[in-house]
Structure formats: structure tokens, C-alpha cells
Design an enzyme around this catalytic site. Sequence first.
Site, mmCIF file in Angstrom:
data_model
loop_
_atom_site.group_PDB
_atom_site.id
_atom_site.type_symbol
_atom_site.label_atom_id
_atom_site.label_comp_id
_atom_site.label_asym_id
_atom_site.label_seq_id
_atom_site.Cartn_x
_atom_site.Cartn_y
_atom_site.Cartn_z
ATOM 1 N NE ARG A 102 -3.860 0.366 2.005
ATOM 2 C CZ ARG A 102 -5.200 0.739 2.488
ATOM 3 N NH1 ARG A 102 -5.331 1.256 3.466
ATOM 4 N NH2 ARG A 102 -6.010 0.055 1.858
ATOM 5 C CG HIS A 129 -8.268 0.200 -3.397
ATOM 6 N ND1 HIS A 129 -7.588 -0.662 -2.883
ATOM 7 C CD2 HIS A 129 -8.902 0.603 -2.011
ATOM 8 C CE1 HIS A 129 -7.675 -1.254 -1.559
ATOM 9 N NE2 HIS A 129 -8.487 -0.379 -1.073
ATOM 10 C CD GLN A 132 -12.959 -1.927 -1.335
ATOM 11 O OE1 GLN A 132 -12.050 -1.606 -0.251
ATOM 12 N NE2 GLN A 132 -13.868 -2.288 -1.167
ATOM 13 C CG ASP A 224 -13.553 6.382 -1.372
ATOM 14 O OD1 ASP A 224 -13.403 6.195 -0.208
ATOM 15 O OD2 ASP A 224 -12.595 6.456 -2.147
ATOM 16 C CB CYS A 264 -14.080 1.318 -0.449
ATOM 17 S SG CYS A 264 -13.552 2.964 -0.259
ATOM 18 N NE ARG A 292 -10.161 -5.457 -0.001
ATOM 19 C CZ ARG A 292 -9.372 -4.295 0.270
ATOM 20 N NH1 ARG A 292 -10.187 -3.270 0.908
ATOM 21 N NH2 ARG A 292 -8.165 -4.223 0.405
HETATM 22 N N1 CP Z 1 -11.071 -0.232 2.090
HETATM 23 C C1 CP Z 1 -10.003 -0.391 2.369
HETATM 24 O O1 CP Z 1 -9.017 -0.442 1.737
HETATM 25 O O2 CP Z 1 -9.884 0.046 3.817
HETATM 26 P P1 CP Z 1 -8.428 0.187 4.608
HETATM 27 O O3 CP Z 1 -8.014 1.262 4.342
HETATM 28 O O4 CP Z 1 -9.213 0.092 6.127
HETATM 29 O O5 CP Z 1 -7.700 -1.184 4.579
HETATM 30 N N1 NVA Z 2 -9.871 6.477 -1.526
HETATM 31 C C1 NVA Z 2 -9.655 6.247 -0.312
HETATM 32 C C2 NVA Z 2 -9.798 4.742 -0.110
HETATM 33 C C3 NVA Z 2 -9.753 4.324 1.266
HETATM 34 C C4 NVA Z 2 -9.533 2.674 1.403
HETATM 35 C C5 NVA Z 2 -8.150 6.527 0.151
HETATM 36 O O1 NVA Z 2 -7.360 6.414 -0.854
HETATM 37 O O2 NVA Z 2 -7.998 6.899 1.118
#
Ligand code: CP
Ligand code: NVA
Length: 307
Positions: A102, A129, A132, A224, A264, A292
Site C-alpha cells: 500500500r 485500488h 477493493q 468513497d 469501500c 475483501r
Molecule cells: N477499503 C479499504 O481498503 O480499507 P482500509 O484502508 O481499512 O484497508
Molecule cells: N480513496 C480512499 C480509499 C480508502 C480505502 C483513500 O485512498 O484514502
Amino acid sequence: MKHFLSLADLTTEELQGLLDLSLRLKDEWRAGGNAPILKGKVLGEIFQKPSLRTRVSFDVAMLQLGGHALYLSPNEIQLGKRESVADVARVISRYVNIVMARVFGHADLVELAQYASVPIINGLSDYSHPCQGTADFLTILEHKGGFQGRKLTFLGDGNNVSTSLLFGATKLGMNFAIGMPRGYELHPAVWALGERFAAQSGSRILATHDPLEAIKDADVVYTDAWASMGQETEAEKRLRVFPPYRIDKDILEHAQDDVIVMHCLPAHRGEEITDAVADGPHSVLFDQAENRLHAQKAIIAWLLEAV
Ligand code: CP
Ligand code: NVA
């Protein structure tokens, strides 16, 4: 070497195959537990940002498939700061069988994939993502029974999550609409890819600044956070721009009667979604979160050719 960096890289058959495998692994899990197909395998998890769902679902996915996950916090690796991204990729490849990362900049993932000798999974970047997205299309499949002729509407920011939804929908032949404020559109290169996939699959796609036009007759409505991780300094400004795109009971009236609502998570209740909708009869937020786990088991098993 296969990687999982963007849904745009998958063929329709590969994405459909991942959804089928997710369903199979979910059924097996429900029937009492998964076979230990990843026995002795280790997943390295590189995190530059916080996480609940991604962290826990990847850990548990490995555990339930007989393998092991190794969490590496932002302080430990310090990707590109303590040492170069290329060296991190070369070193970690000598220890683990597969890596989930990430990151802030998607370019770091591309570089990890370039120098790693094990598969790299995108656990969220500023670009997309895809884990997701896979879980989301699994959730849509379960609740709607298919994709063709159904309409998925995203209201909010042209961000990493809406990018993956555009790619997935247009690969799977689902119609896609996005309603977003001026200045917060999907990147033109992302939209161009969506147009190309839509031309191949027959999806109809629409980008508009009018939330009512976007949500009209939608089978699935998705939102989101208005400010993503890394955009904290813009949060206040965005709070002033995004309210017309909030999912509340009134706007939901314009969708189909049997619409499902998705997010998400994490949700900023009262901002992009109201409590009444998030906790209401159309919400599938927590099915999505559960999926997930199942989708990522399929992604790992596919990349490691364990099935
Ligand atoms: N939706 C998602 O990726 O959640 P987290 O940021 O908690 O991993
Ligand atoms: N768009 C959001 C998604 C979190 C899972 C972010 O990048 O923070």
C-alpha cells in the site's frame, strides 16, 4: 511473473476467473474451512498508510489458506527513503513468496514489480485500488446475479477507488456512470482506457457533474471519502464542494427500487453518506468488507498458481 497492479491489466476472462475462484473459496470457507493450499508460503505486507480492512483481510486470508503474513509498518521499510525501492524489491524477494504493498505513489508499485522476483499486489495506491474493486464486483455478482445491462453509479471523487470501478465495470460489460464535481474528474488517461474497454465489452459509460443524471435508474450506487489518505490538507476545501454528491435517502429515490449501496470504507458518516443510508435496507457495506477476504484469497492463489 504475474503481478496485480490494476484491473486494467486483466483480461475479462481473468477477472471473471478471479470472481469464480473467490466464490469457490468462499463456499469452501463457509462449509468448514479452506484447504491449506498456501502451506509454507509467506506474504510480505508493505504499508505506507494506515489500514483496517486490507491489513486484516490479507493476514487472515493467508492464515486460512495455511500460509503466513508478515506486516511491515511504514516505519520499518520506509520505502524509497531508508533504501531504494529497487533494493527493497530485490531483498524482500529473497525472503517471501509474494508481496502486497500500500503506497502513496503508484510509480513505486511499478518499480517494485520491475525489480521483484515474486508477484506484487497493489493494496491501494494514489492511482487505483484493484483488491477493493475485485471484492466489489464479487459483491455485485452476489446481490445482482450478473453485470450485463446493470448500471453502477459512483458519486464523488475521481480517485483510486472510482478508477478501479470504471476498469472493472467496463471489463465486465456493466454500465458505469460517475457524478463528480468540476475539478475532481477521473484522469483523462483513465477515462480513455475505460472508453476502450467499454467499446470492447459493450458497457455504456457516462461522466457528468450532475449527480441526478449520474444516479438515474442505477442498480448499484457507490461512494468513497471526499478526501483520500494523503489529501488531508484539502479536506476542508473538499467539504465545501462535495455535498451535492452525498448519498442520502432523497438522492437514492432516483435509483432503482432494489438499488444496493456500496462504500469501500472507512466511511465519513454525515459527509459522503448518511447514517440512514449506510445502516439502511439498501446497504451492502459490510458484505463488501467481508468479500475483501474471499477476493484476496483468490488473487493470491491465482498469482502463486496454487489452484
Ligand atoms: N477499503 C479499504 O481498503 O480499507 P482500509 O484502508 O481499512 O484497508
Ligand atoms: N480513496 C480512499 C480509499 C480508502 C480505502 C483513500 O485512498 O484514502
